[in-house]
Design a protein around this motif. Structure first.
Motif, PDB file in Angstrom:
ATOM      1  N   TYR A 199      -6.624   1.031   1.876  1.00 11.22           N
ATOM      2  CA  TYR A 199      -5.701   0.176   2.476  1.00 11.22           C
ATOM      3  C   TYR A 199      -6.337  -1.105   3.015  1.00 11.22           C
ATOM      4  O   TYR A 199      -5.940  -2.230   2.781  1.00 11.22           O
ATOM      5  CB  TYR A 199      -5.206   0.985   3.947  1.00 11.22           C
TER       6      TYR A 199
ATOM      7  N   TYR B  98       0.719  -1.239  -0.074  1.00 10.12           N
ATOM      8  CA  TYR B  98      -0.031  -0.038   0.061  1.00 10.12           C
ATOM      9  C   TYR B  98       0.919   1.211   0.085  1.00 10.12           C
ATOM     10  O   TYR B  98       0.410   2.189  -0.680  1.00 10.12           O
ATOM     11  CB  TYR B  98      -0.942  -0.045   1.370  1.00 10.12           C
TER      12      TYR B  98
ATOM     13  N   TRP C 223      -2.984   8.684   2.783  1.00  9.75           N
ATOM     14  CA  TRP C 223      -3.432   7.534   3.181  1.00  9.75           C
ATOM     15  C   TRP C 223      -5.028   7.388   3.392  1.00  9.75           C
ATOM     16  O   TRP C 223      -5.207   8.219   3.963  1.00  9.75           O
ATOM     17  CB  TRP C 223      -2.554   7.499   4.467  1.00  9.75           C
TER      18      TRP C 223
END
Length: 330
Positions: free
Chosen positions: A286, A241, A281
């Motif tokens: 994720y 990721y 992020w």
């Protein structure tokens, strides 16, 4: 005497069955080298195991070979494979004792071998991939920079205060480990992992060690520990990721050669002024990556995201310490 000159196949897209993958020399049909070395195929019984290519054709580990001239095969590929094979005989200790540059070259050769197989196939695909690599200028620019540093296999080369990749070496606990070998790569993000018995190598191939530094605290927690396979899967998800949100491409430059030079020195720059190093992020993205890695344990995204804002973790406890884990219990 070794010629201190890099080969660049990208301007003319010189990817064919007739050019050595490493130096560009003309090759005959019999001049080939396996992407996955013969010793690797023999040790883990890989020869007939299938690999799905981007054009939906199926190959096997044994069939996956690339053009390689006799000189590169004899002087560069075989010595590297022999060195890695010998190191793996002593497991974790042997691999940790290797110069990281050698592991980068070995992983890079498998990654690049897979890549140029895809580029050759795109000239006559079974089914044209949705996003052909050969039609993506940004990706080709990234691969071109990668090939500069991969040529350290062939041309004596020093990297000035950097290693082109981030490299993680993990040890797997034998208690519930049933896979002697596993291989995963992500062509566009250049993330790669390979399991060799009790050792897993995870690598992001073109980040100048930035992802390694970003995940340094987590990686340090794993050192000297045997991880359960589900913990290894989570570690891989975090690395893959990070590679997915990594947003810059290092550039590499040769220092001018002097007559007495015996090797090339490469310097590097990363444009972190006009580009953020990492894209933001995102929890759901994720979680999707983690779900993919956790497929053998049948863990769904809904379970990963059951607690708002806190994705499921098998690696870390509430205090961000490494969780001891011997048996998996869902």
């Amino acid at each position: 005497m070794t010629e201190l000159k890099l080969y660049d196949p990208f301007p003319n897209m010189q990817f064919s069955e007739k050019h050595c993958f490493l130096c560009g020399a003309h090759t005959e049909p019999e001049n080939r080298t396996p992407v996955f070395a013969t010793w690797l195929q023999d040790r883990y019984n890989l020869r007939d195991k299938e690999l799905l290519m981007l054009d939906k054709s199926v190959s096997t580990y044994g069939e996956l070979t690339i053009p390689c001239c006799d000189h590169c095969h004899t002087h560069h590929v075989i010595p590297l494979e022999e060195e890695i094979a010998k190191a793996t005989e002593t497991g974790l200790d042997g691999l940790q004792a290797l110069e990281p540059k050698k592991l980068f070259q070995w992983i890079g050769k498998m990654y690049y071998g897979t890549l140029i197989t895809e580029l050759i196939k795109e000239a006559d695909p079974l089914i044209m991939p949705q996003n052909p690599v050969s039609e993506n200028p940004k990706m080709l620019g990234k691969f071109r920079e990668f090939f500069k540093v991969l040529q350290s296999m062939r041309v004596p080369m020093e990297f000035s205060d950097f290693l082109p990749c981030s490299l993680f070496i993990l040890e797997v606990s034998p208690t519930e480990d049933e896979l002697p070998f596993e291989y995963q790569d992500e062509l566009t993000t250049m993330a790669f992992s390979i399991k060799l018995g009790p050792v897993v190598l995870v690598c992001t191939l073109l980040d100048n060690g930035i992802i390694g530094r970003a995940l340094g605290k987590l990686y340090r927690l794993t050192q000297g520990q045997q991880l359960h396979p589900v913990q290894v899967a989570e570690f891989k998800a975090r690395v893959f990721y990070a590679a997915y949100i990594f947003n810059v491409v290092p550039e590499y430059f040769e220092r001018p050669l002097k007559p007495e030079d015996t090797h090339i020195i490469l310097d590097t720059i990363i444009d972190d002024v006009t580009n953020e190093i990492f894209n933001p992020w995102e929890l759901t993205a994720y979680a999707h990556m983690l779900e993919e890695m956790l497929k053998p344990w049948d863990i769904r995204e809904s379970e990963i995201l059951a607690e708002p804002g806190k994705p499921l973790s098998f690696l870390l406890d509430e205090q961000q310490n490494l969780k001891p884990m011997e048996h998996f219990q869902k």
